[in-house]
Enzyme design. Structure first.
Site, mmCIF file in Angstrom:
data_model
loop_
_atom_site.group_PDB
_atom_site.id
_atom_site.type_symbol
_atom_site.label_atom_id
_atom_site.label_comp_id
_atom_site.label_asym_id
_atom_site.label_seq_id
_atom_site.Cartn_x
_atom_site.Cartn_y
_atom_site.Cartn_z
ATOM 1 N N GLU A 1 0.818 -1.205 0.000
ATOM 2 C CA GLU A 1 0.000 0.000 0.000
ATOM 3 C C GLU A 1 0.849 1.251 0.000
ATOM 4 O OE1 GLU A 1 -4.001 -1.519 2.177
ATOM 5 O OE2 GLU A 1 -2.628 -0.282 3.332
ATOM 6 N N CYS B 1 8.246 -5.580 15.012
ATOM 7 C CA CYS B 1 7.836 -4.668 16.092
ATOM 8 C C CYS B 1 6.405 -5.049 16.504
ATOM 9 C CB CYS B 1 7.896 -3.219 15.630
ATOM 10 S SG CYS B 1 9.558 -2.751 15.048
ATOM 11 N N ASN C 1 -1.581 3.777 16.933
ATOM 12 C CA ASN C 1 -2.721 3.359 16.166
ATOM 13 C C ASN C 1 -2.942 1.895 16.541
ATOM 14 O OD1 ASN C 1 -4.553 3.733 14.205
ATOM 15 N ND2 ASN C 1 -3.039 4.190 12.633
ATOM 16 N N GLY D 1 7.392 -2.206 5.405
ATOM 17 C CA GLY D 1 8.767 -2.651 5.208
ATOM 18 C C GLY D 1 9.806 -1.794 5.898
ATOM 19 N N SER E 1 12.689 6.212 6.893
ATOM 20 C CA SER E 1 12.406 5.863 8.286
ATOM 21 C C SER E 1 12.929 4.459 8.567
ATOM 22 C CB SER E 1 10.891 5.923 8.509
ATOM 23 O OG SER E 1 10.578 5.604 9.844
ATOM 24 N N CYS F 1 7.318 -7.197 6.409
ATOM 25 C CA CYS F 1 8.470 -6.633 7.100
ATOM 26 C C CYS F 1 9.014 -7.691 8.053
ATOM 27 C CB CYS F 1 8.073 -5.385 7.886
ATOM 28 S SG CYS F 1 9.470 -4.533 8.665
ATOM 29 N N CYS G 1 3.129 -3.000 15.444
ATOM 30 C CA CYS G 1 2.930 -2.647 14.038
ATOM 31 C C CYS G 1 2.283 -3.804 13.297
ATOM 32 C CB CYS G 1 4.280 -2.306 13.407
ATOM 33 S SG CYS G 1 4.208 -2.076 11.620
ATOM 34 N N CYS H 1 -0.318 4.970 10.205
ATOM 35 C CA CYS H 1 0.924 4.249 10.504
ATOM 36 C C CYS H 1 0.680 2.832 10.991
ATOM 37 C CB CYS H 1 1.677 4.949 11.615
ATOM 38 S SG CYS H 1 2.042 6.627 11.247
ATOM 39 N N CYS I 1 3.461 8.398 1.048
ATOM 40 C CA CYS I 1 4.085 7.447 1.964
ATOM 41 C C CYS I 1 4.147 6.127 1.210
ATOM 42 C CB CYS I 1 3.186 7.351 3.202
ATOM 43 S SG CYS I 1 3.677 6.063 4.357
HETATM 44 N N1 SAH Z 1 10.403 0.154 9.109
HETATM 45 C C1 SAH Z 1 10.425 1.593 9.152
HETATM 46 C C2 SAH Z 1 9.182 2.219 8.511
HETATM 47 C C3 SAH Z 1 7.952 1.794 9.234
HETATM 48 S S1 SAH Z 1 6.499 2.756 9.346
HETATM 49 C C4 SAH Z 1 10.524 2.043 10.601
HETATM 50 O O1 SAH Z 1 10.269 1.245 11.473
HETATM 51 O O2 SAH Z 1 10.863 3.204 10.830
HETATM 52 C C5 SAH Z 1 6.857 4.323 9.958
HETATM 53 C C6 SAH Z 1 6.602 4.568 11.444
HETATM 54 O O3 SAH Z 1 5.317 4.127 11.907
HETATM 55 C C7 SAH Z 1 7.630 3.869 12.319
HETATM 56 O O4 SAH Z 1 8.130 4.799 13.246
HETATM 57 C C8 SAH Z 1 6.812 2.811 13.001
HETATM 58 O O5 SAH Z 1 7.369 2.397 14.215
HETATM 59 C C9 SAH Z 1 5.484 3.532 13.175
HETATM 60 N N2 SAH Z 1 4.365 2.646 13.487
HETATM 61 C C10 SAH Z 1 4.209 1.353 13.135
HETATM 62 N N3 SAH Z 1 3.077 0.857 13.633
HETATM 63 C C11 SAH Z 1 2.477 1.851 14.321
HETATM 64 C C12 SAH Z 1 1.269 1.952 15.043
HETATM 65 N N4 SAH Z 1 0.448 0.919 15.163
HETATM 66 N N5 SAH Z 1 0.987 3.135 15.619
HETATM 67 C C13 SAH Z 1 1.821 4.189 15.493
HETATM 68 N N6 SAH Z 1 2.963 4.152 14.824
HETATM 69 C C14 SAH Z 1 3.305 2.997 14.235
#
Ligand code: SAH
Length: 381
Positions: A112, A136, A320, A187, A221, A132, A139, A363, A125
């Site tokens: 997406e 984490c 989120n 990713g 990021s 990925c 996420c 996010c 974005c």
């Molecule tokens: N892999 C990269 C890009 C990921 S998305 C990274 O980790 O930086 C970009 C941001 O969204 C990251 O800071 C990630 O930690 C955050 N993110 C992921 N899931 C989330 C969620 N459920 N709520 C808020 N932020 C989130």
């Protein structure tokens, strides 16, 4: 404790053979395109002509490149412009200012991208991988694991497609020209290093070689792959680095960002400050505010001490909540206190807007909803 995710700068090096897509003009720089066109028995200038359609006029469909003779068009379409992204669904919210596109790739993977219009800029974005591998726990993308790296052109084509949507005037109240790209979709961009750097080169090269965006308007990021951050600093690029910190202490960060078990908070911050020194670019520190997990006043104070006096900006992201997650966003008063403490420590801090929530475009939610609702193939990815 969660087990260590598999980490390498490029997962393909592990010897798997992921189903990469066919080559596309956006995989190549202009000399590479010229060489290929010449191999096909066409004059070299055709490379520029096709590139100008794609990057200059945002025309992705060879049928619409009507100044090319039909036979040439067919030959070049097959070699330079294979279809990489098939739209599955497009959704809009925030009165049309946020649009999410869901794509199916040639092997059935789903990714997406999100287009966000503001009065003064248009941001996309984009995703760098299908799935990925960084795991984490908060996420949605991290839950399903890694399917494969995207090719350079699969990354670039997301931006070109959505630049075309913006140019058509679809985002009311925003300029028609795409100006910013953030690698914050699905990713871990630095785990797909070579293709992501090549994609950045295409995004910043002037047309017809590329999209002609400003390096400063591109944000990568990362969870904090230290060797890759150092390597990025050594490229002749000065894109903005965003570091997903989410905790100032190793004990908690080991859990929230499992790659921390390999590179600790102090190491990743050192790499970030070296990046800031080398590029002159302020590093953005991402911090998802998770209720009763990482939002305590003492953690704000500790974060403030780590960042004070550095070339850094904190971006707090209201969590989120992902489906089935035991975690929730911090209450607003807690968030305000966290901001206050950071600012008192002299650290510039903002709270990110929560664009795209209604369409699961915010996010960490990307593609998860589709997996849940309707695509049995993706659910097993
Ligand atoms: N892999 C990269 C890009 C990921 S998305 C990274 O980790 O930086 C970009 C941001 O969204 C990251 O800071 C990630 O930690 C955050 N993110 C992921 N899931 C989330 C969620 N459920 N709520 C808020 N932020 C989130």
């Amino acid at each position: 404790m969660t087990s260590l995710p598999l980490i390498s700068v490029d997962p393909d090096a592990r010897g798997r053979r992921p189903a990469m897509p066919p080559r596309h003009l956006a995989d190549l720089d202009l000399p590479g395109r010229q060489a290929l066109v010449t191999e096909l028995g066409e004059p070299a200038f055709r490379a520029k002509q096709v590139s100008n359609h794609y990057f200059g006029r945002l025309v992705r469909d060879p049928e619409r490149m009507t100044d090319l003779p039909a036979a040439t068009r067919e030959r070049l379409a097959g070699t330079l412009l294979p279809t990489l992204l098939t739209p599955v669904r497009e959704m809009a919210c925030d009165d049309g200012a946020t649009r999410k596109a869901l794509w199916r790739l040639h092997d059935g993977s789903l990714v997406e991208s999100v287009l966000m219009g503001y009065p003064d800029r248009v941001t996309v974005c984009i995703s760098s991988q299908a799935g990925c591998g960084m795991a984490c726990p908060f996420c949605a993308t991290g839950q399903a694991g890694l399917t494969r790296n995207l090719s350079t052109a699969e990354i670039v084509d997301q931006a070109v497609y959505l630049a075309g949507v913006a140019a058509s005037g679809a985002v009311a109240g925003s300029p028609p020209r795409l100006s910013h790209v953030v690698f914050m979709g699905m990713g871990e961009p630095l785990a797909n290093y070579a293709r992501v750097v090549a994609a950045i080169r295409r995004l910043v090269a002037p047309a017809p070689e590329g999209l002609g965006l400003s390096q400063r308007h591109i944000t990568v990021s990362t969870v904090g792959l230290v060797p890759a951050i150092r390597r990025l600093a050594s490229e002749d690029l000065s894109v903005t680095l965003a570091l997903s910190l989410h905790a100032p202490d190793d004990e908690l960060r080991d859990e929230l960002v499992p790659v921390n078990q390999r590179w600790k908070v102090s190491e990743v911050l050192d790499a970030a400050w070296d990046y800031a020194d080398t590029t002159g670019r302020r590093v953005s520190i991402e911090y998802a505010m998770i209720k009763d997990v990482n939002d305590q006043p003492w953690r704000a104070d500790l974060l403030g001490r780590l960042l004070a006096g550095k070339l850094a900006h904190v971006n707090l992201i209201p969590l989120n909540p992902t489906p089935g997650s035991r975690w929730d966003a911090s209450p607003k008063p807690v968030e305000r206190e966290f901001v206050r403490r950071l600012r008192d420590a002299g650290v510039s801090t903002t709270v990110r807007d929560t664009r795209g929530r209604e369409i699961d475009g915010a996010c960490g939610q990307l593609a998860a909803a589709e997996d849940r609702d309707s695509d049995p193939r993706a659910a097993t990815a």
